[in-house]
Design an enzyme around this catalytic site. Structure first.
Site, mmCIF file in Angstrom:
data_model
loop_
_atom_site.group_PDB
_atom_site.id
_atom_site.type_symbol
_atom_site.label_atom_id
_atom_site.label_comp_id
_atom_site.label_asym_id
_atom_site.label_seq_id
_atom_site.Cartn_x
_atom_site.Cartn_y
_atom_site.Cartn_z
ATOM 1 N N SER A 159 5.902 19.178 15.424
ATOM 2 C CA SER A 159 5.849 20.477 14.755
ATOM 3 C C SER A 159 4.439 21.042 14.804
ATOM 4 O O SER A 159 3.450 20.291 14.777
ATOM 5 C CB SER A 159 6.259 20.275 13.296
ATOM 6 O OG SER A 159 5.940 21.409 12.541
ATOM 7 N N TYR A 164 5.329 15.557 5.127
ATOM 8 C CA TYR A 164 6.210 15.805 6.275
ATOM 9 C C TYR A 164 5.386 15.887 7.565
ATOM 10 O O TYR A 164 5.688 15.221 8.565
ATOM 11 C CB TYR A 164 6.990 17.108 6.060
ATOM 12 C CG TYR A 164 7.579 17.673 7.325
ATOM 13 C CD1 TYR A 164 8.625 17.032 7.969
ATOM 14 C CD2 TYR A 164 7.078 18.851 7.889
ATOM 15 C CE1 TYR A 164 9.151 17.537 9.145
ATOM 16 C CE2 TYR A 164 7.608 19.365 9.059
ATOM 17 C CZ TYR A 164 8.638 18.709 9.687
ATOM 18 O OH TYR A 164 9.155 19.208 10.858
ATOM 19 N N LYS A 179 4.960 13.456 11.182
ATOM 20 C CA LYS A 179 4.985 13.910 12.587
ATOM 21 C C LYS A 179 3.750 13.397 13.324
ATOM 22 O O LYS A 179 3.842 12.921 14.456
ATOM 23 C CB LYS A 179 5.049 15.443 12.658
ATOM 24 C CG LYS A 179 6.350 16.035 12.155
ATOM 25 C CD LYS A 179 7.531 15.630 13.007
ATOM 26 C CE LYS A 179 8.849 16.178 12.498
ATOM 27 N NZ LYS A 179 10.016 15.573 13.137
HETATM 28 P P1 NAD Z 1 18.158 19.610 10.687
HETATM 29 O O1 NAD Z 1 17.963 19.029 9.326
HETATM 30 O O2 NAD Z 1 19.100 20.742 10.846
HETATM 31 O O3 NAD Z 1 18.619 18.444 11.689
HETATM 32 C C1 NAD Z 1 18.193 17.115 11.560
HETATM 33 C C2 NAD Z 1 19.419 16.220 11.636
HETATM 34 O O4 NAD Z 1 19.008 14.856 11.522
HETATM 35 C C3 NAD Z 1 20.433 16.493 10.524
HETATM 36 O O5 NAD Z 1 21.698 16.738 11.095
HETATM 37 C C4 NAD Z 1 20.420 15.216 9.688
HETATM 38 O O6 NAD Z 1 21.702 14.930 9.154
HETATM 39 C C5 NAD Z 1 19.954 14.173 10.705
HETATM 40 N N1 NAD Z 1 19.244 13.012 10.135
HETATM 41 C C6 NAD Z 1 18.187 13.015 9.292
HETATM 42 N N2 NAD Z 1 17.799 11.748 9.030
HETATM 43 C C7 NAD Z 1 18.625 10.926 9.740
HETATM 44 C C8 NAD Z 1 18.739 9.513 9.877
HETATM 45 N N3 NAD Z 1 17.935 8.674 9.230
HETATM 46 N N4 NAD Z 1 19.716 9.019 10.698
HETATM 47 C C9 NAD Z 1 20.550 9.851 11.353
HETATM 48 N N5 NAD Z 1 20.491 11.193 11.253
HETATM 49 C C10 NAD Z 1 19.548 11.714 10.452
HETATM 50 O O7 NAD Z 1 16.713 19.969 11.261
HETATM 51 P P2 NAD Z 1 16.298 20.853 12.512
HETATM 52 O O8 NAD Z 1 15.759 22.140 12.007
HETATM 53 O O9 NAD Z 1 17.379 20.842 13.529
HETATM 54 O O10 NAD Z 1 15.061 20.013 13.024
HETATM 55 C C11 NAD Z 1 15.191 19.014 14.023
HETATM 56 C C12 NAD Z 1 13.847 18.326 14.197
HETATM 57 O O11 NAD Z 1 12.862 19.293 14.527
HETATM 58 C C13 NAD Z 1 13.350 17.616 12.939
HETATM 59 O O12 NAD Z 1 12.717 16.416 13.325
HETATM 60 C C14 NAD Z 1 12.330 18.586 12.378
HETATM 61 O O13 NAD Z 1 11.336 17.931 11.638
HETATM 62 C C15 NAD Z 1 11.754 19.196 13.645
HETATM 63 N N6 NAD Z 1 11.177 20.541 13.432
HETATM 64 C C16 NAD Z 1 11.957 21.513 12.873
HETATM 65 C C17 NAD Z 1 11.395 22.771 12.627
HETATM 66 C C18 NAD Z 1 12.206 23.860 11.974
HETATM 67 O O14 NAD Z 1 11.604 24.821 11.494
HETATM 68 N N7 NAD Z 1 13.540 23.774 11.948
HETATM 69 C C19 NAD Z 1 10.067 23.035 12.993
HETATM 70 C C20 NAD Z 1 9.321 22.024 13.581
HETATM 71 C C21 NAD Z 1 9.900 20.774 13.813
HETATM 72 N N1 UFG Z 2 7.565 33.385 3.316
HETATM 73 C C1 UFG Z 2 7.737 34.350 2.343
HETATM 74 N N2 UFG Z 2 8.798 34.237 1.506
HETATM 75 C C2 UFG Z 2 9.701 33.221 1.578
HETATM 76 C C3 UFG Z 2 9.517 32.224 2.587
HETATM 77 C C4 UFG Z 2 8.435 32.338 3.431
HETATM 78 O O1 UFG Z 2 6.949 35.292 2.245
HETATM 79 O O2 UFG Z 2 10.634 33.161 0.769
HETATM 80 C C5 UFG Z 2 6.435 33.524 4.264
HETATM 81 C C6 UFG Z 2 5.464 32.361 4.230
HETATM 82 O O3 UFG Z 2 4.470 32.555 3.269
HETATM 83 C C7 UFG Z 2 4.931 32.386 5.674
HETATM 84 C C8 UFG Z 2 6.119 32.895 6.494
HETATM 85 O O4 UFG Z 2 6.978 33.539 5.564
HETATM 86 O O5 UFG Z 2 3.893 33.330 5.786
HETATM 87 C C9 UFG Z 2 6.888 31.787 7.175
HETATM 88 O O6 UFG Z 2 7.246 30.790 6.230
HETATM 89 P P1 UFG Z 2 8.323 29.643 6.582
HETATM 90 O O7 UFG Z 2 8.472 28.810 5.346
HETATM 91 O O8 UFG Z 2 9.535 30.240 7.174
HETATM 92 O O9 UFG Z 2 7.607 28.835 7.753
HETATM 93 P P2 UFG Z 2 6.244 27.997 7.760
HETATM 94 O O10 UFG Z 2 5.443 28.494 8.912
HETATM 95 O O11 UFG Z 2 5.600 27.959 6.438
HETATM 96 O O12 UFG Z 2 6.770 26.511 8.041
HETATM 97 C C10 UFG Z 2 7.793 26.225 9.001
HETATM 98 C C11 UFG Z 2 8.452 24.906 8.649
HETATM 99 C C12 UFG Z 2 7.493 23.782 8.856
HETATM 100 C C13 UFG Z 2 6.956 23.842 10.247
HETATM 101 C C14 UFG Z 2 6.313 25.164 10.525
HETATM 102 C C15 UFG Z 2 5.852 25.262 11.945
HETATM 103 O O13 UFG Z 2 8.889 24.911 7.291
HETATM 104 O O14 UFG Z 2 8.158 22.566 8.695
HETATM 105 O O15 UFG Z 2 7.260 26.196 10.282
HETATM 106 O O16 UFG Z 2 6.845 24.880 12.798
HETATM 107 F F1 UFG Z 2 6.042 22.878 10.402
#
Ligand code: NAD
Ligand code: UFG
Length: 332
Positions: free
Chosen positions: A124, A148, A152
């Protein structure tokens, strides 16, 4: 090629499984459904017309991981499974360290035993912490600011040490920026339970009237309009990045940012959502959210150059598709 997709029922994983099936990879999903639903499997089949093998196992259970490898013998692993809520990770750090680290260690150990060598990891942009300048490239210093993000970075370090000890591994670390949007079919997308932490799911819940007003966290940032700037990327562009990572002929340990390279402010995103969906989103300015940074966007030059990564979808698509998914699934 047979690919094990962990977390394949989740938001990004499910879109990636669709891409993999469309490109004729064989797919095995392991997911404990802690943050997803079993219905996703049928939806994947409906979209692709293809079958996947599914195990509802927890990756923290090493014996279960071994059962999957013994039966399926995958050639590659894409590891999405993990817990991902920043705020919850501050409240429950041990849960995050246990779930995210143990699951990954189990996987890597069993991969080593079964000689599976190709590993793609979901990292991330949060590993960069507060960047000194923009855009952020892969060489920037890493300093996550919450448990979190630390999981990573710890996993990235574990992967580097593993590769150092055994360079037959072929590891790709993908650092995602802010995925939003949903599959065009309206069958797959993101619809978190309860009050969303992230901006787009929150906007959508205001649109569906489940929440009354969007709280905009801060309007005094050093950005175009004072609100926070992020690099929003359509989940379908992001998911295809994983197919490109599997196809990449380079071997070794590689790290790529996956973002569009474009910064968008909160107000720009809300205004675009209103325009393309023809709906009013009530908003109010409130205090900054603790731990937030002014602006964060990627340099995606390396992914473009080495993976042929490109973004096909723009902000309008992201806003349309996010809302379309939730409208289609509102009573499920
Ligand atoms: P998500 O929660 O929708 O998907 C993750 C899946 O992993 C879920 O279906 C959950 O049930 C499963 N899971 C969690 N722990 C597990 C375990 N111990 N065993 C088996 N299954 C398990 O999340 P996502 O948004 O699809 O994110 C996928 C990956 O990308 C994650 O590692 C997350 O940290 C990373 N990531 C997501 C974002 C974002 O904004 N969505 C940004 C950066 C990185
Ligand atoms: N924001 C608001 N109101 C809300 C939610 C968010 O104003 O209700 C603003 C935040 O302050 C920020 C922007 O919208 O300026 C984006 O916020 P998000 O929470 O959607 O995203 P972040 O960039 O804070 O974080 C997300 C994931 C992290 C990940 C990161 C980069 O939550 O896990 O993106 O991938 F690491």
């Amino acid at each position: 090629m047979k690919v094990l997709v962990t977390g394949g029922c989740g938001y990004i994983g499910s879109h990636t499984v669709v891409d993999l099936l469309n490109e004729d990879y064989e797919v095995v999903i392991v997911d404990n459904l802690s943050n997803s639903k079993i219905e996703v499997i049928d939806k994947i089949k409906k979209i692709t017309g293809k079958e996947v093998t599914f195990y509802q196992y927890d990756l923290c259970d090493k014996e279960k991981v071994e059962i999957v490898f013994a039966r399926e013998n995958p050639d590659a692993v894409i590891h999405f499974a993990g817990l991902k809520a920043v705020g919850e990770s501050v409240q429950k750090p041990l849960l995050y360290y246990e779930n995210n680290l143990i699951s990954t260690l189990n996987l890597l150990e069993i991969m080593q035993k079964y000689k599976a060598r190709k590993f793609v990891f979901s990292s991330s942009a949060t590993v960069y912490g507060k960047p000194a300048s923009l855009p952020i490239d892969e060489t920037f210093p890493l300093s996550p600011t919450n448990p979190y993000g630390t999981t990573k970075l710890m996993i990235e370090n574990i992967l580097a040490d593993l590769y150092q000890s055994d360079n037959s591994f072929d590891i790709t670390i993908l650092r995602y920026f802010n995925p939003i949007g949903a599959h065009k079919s309206g069958l797959l997308g993101e619809d978190p339970n309860g009050i969303p932490n992230n901006l787009m799911p929150y906007i959508v819940k205001v649109a569906t009237k489940e929440l009354p007003v969007l709280n905009v966290f801060g309007n005094d940032y050093d950005t175009v309009d004072g609100t926070g700037v992020r690099d929003y990327i359509h989940v379908c562009d992001l998911s295809y990045g994983h197919v490109l990572a599997l196809k990449n002929k380079r071997v070794g340990l590689k790290i790529y940012n996956l973002g569009t390279g474009m910064g968008t402010s909160v107000l720009e995103l809300v205004n675009m959502f209103e325009k393309v969906n023809n709906i009013k989103i009530d908003r109010q300015f409130v205090a900054r959210r603790e731990g937030d940074i002014d602006a964060c966007y990627a340099s995606n030059a390396k992914a473009k150059e080495e993976l042929n990564f490109e973004c096909k979808y723009n902000l309008e698509d992201m806003c349309l598709d996010s809302y379309n998914y939730v409208k289609n699934n509102i009573n499920q």
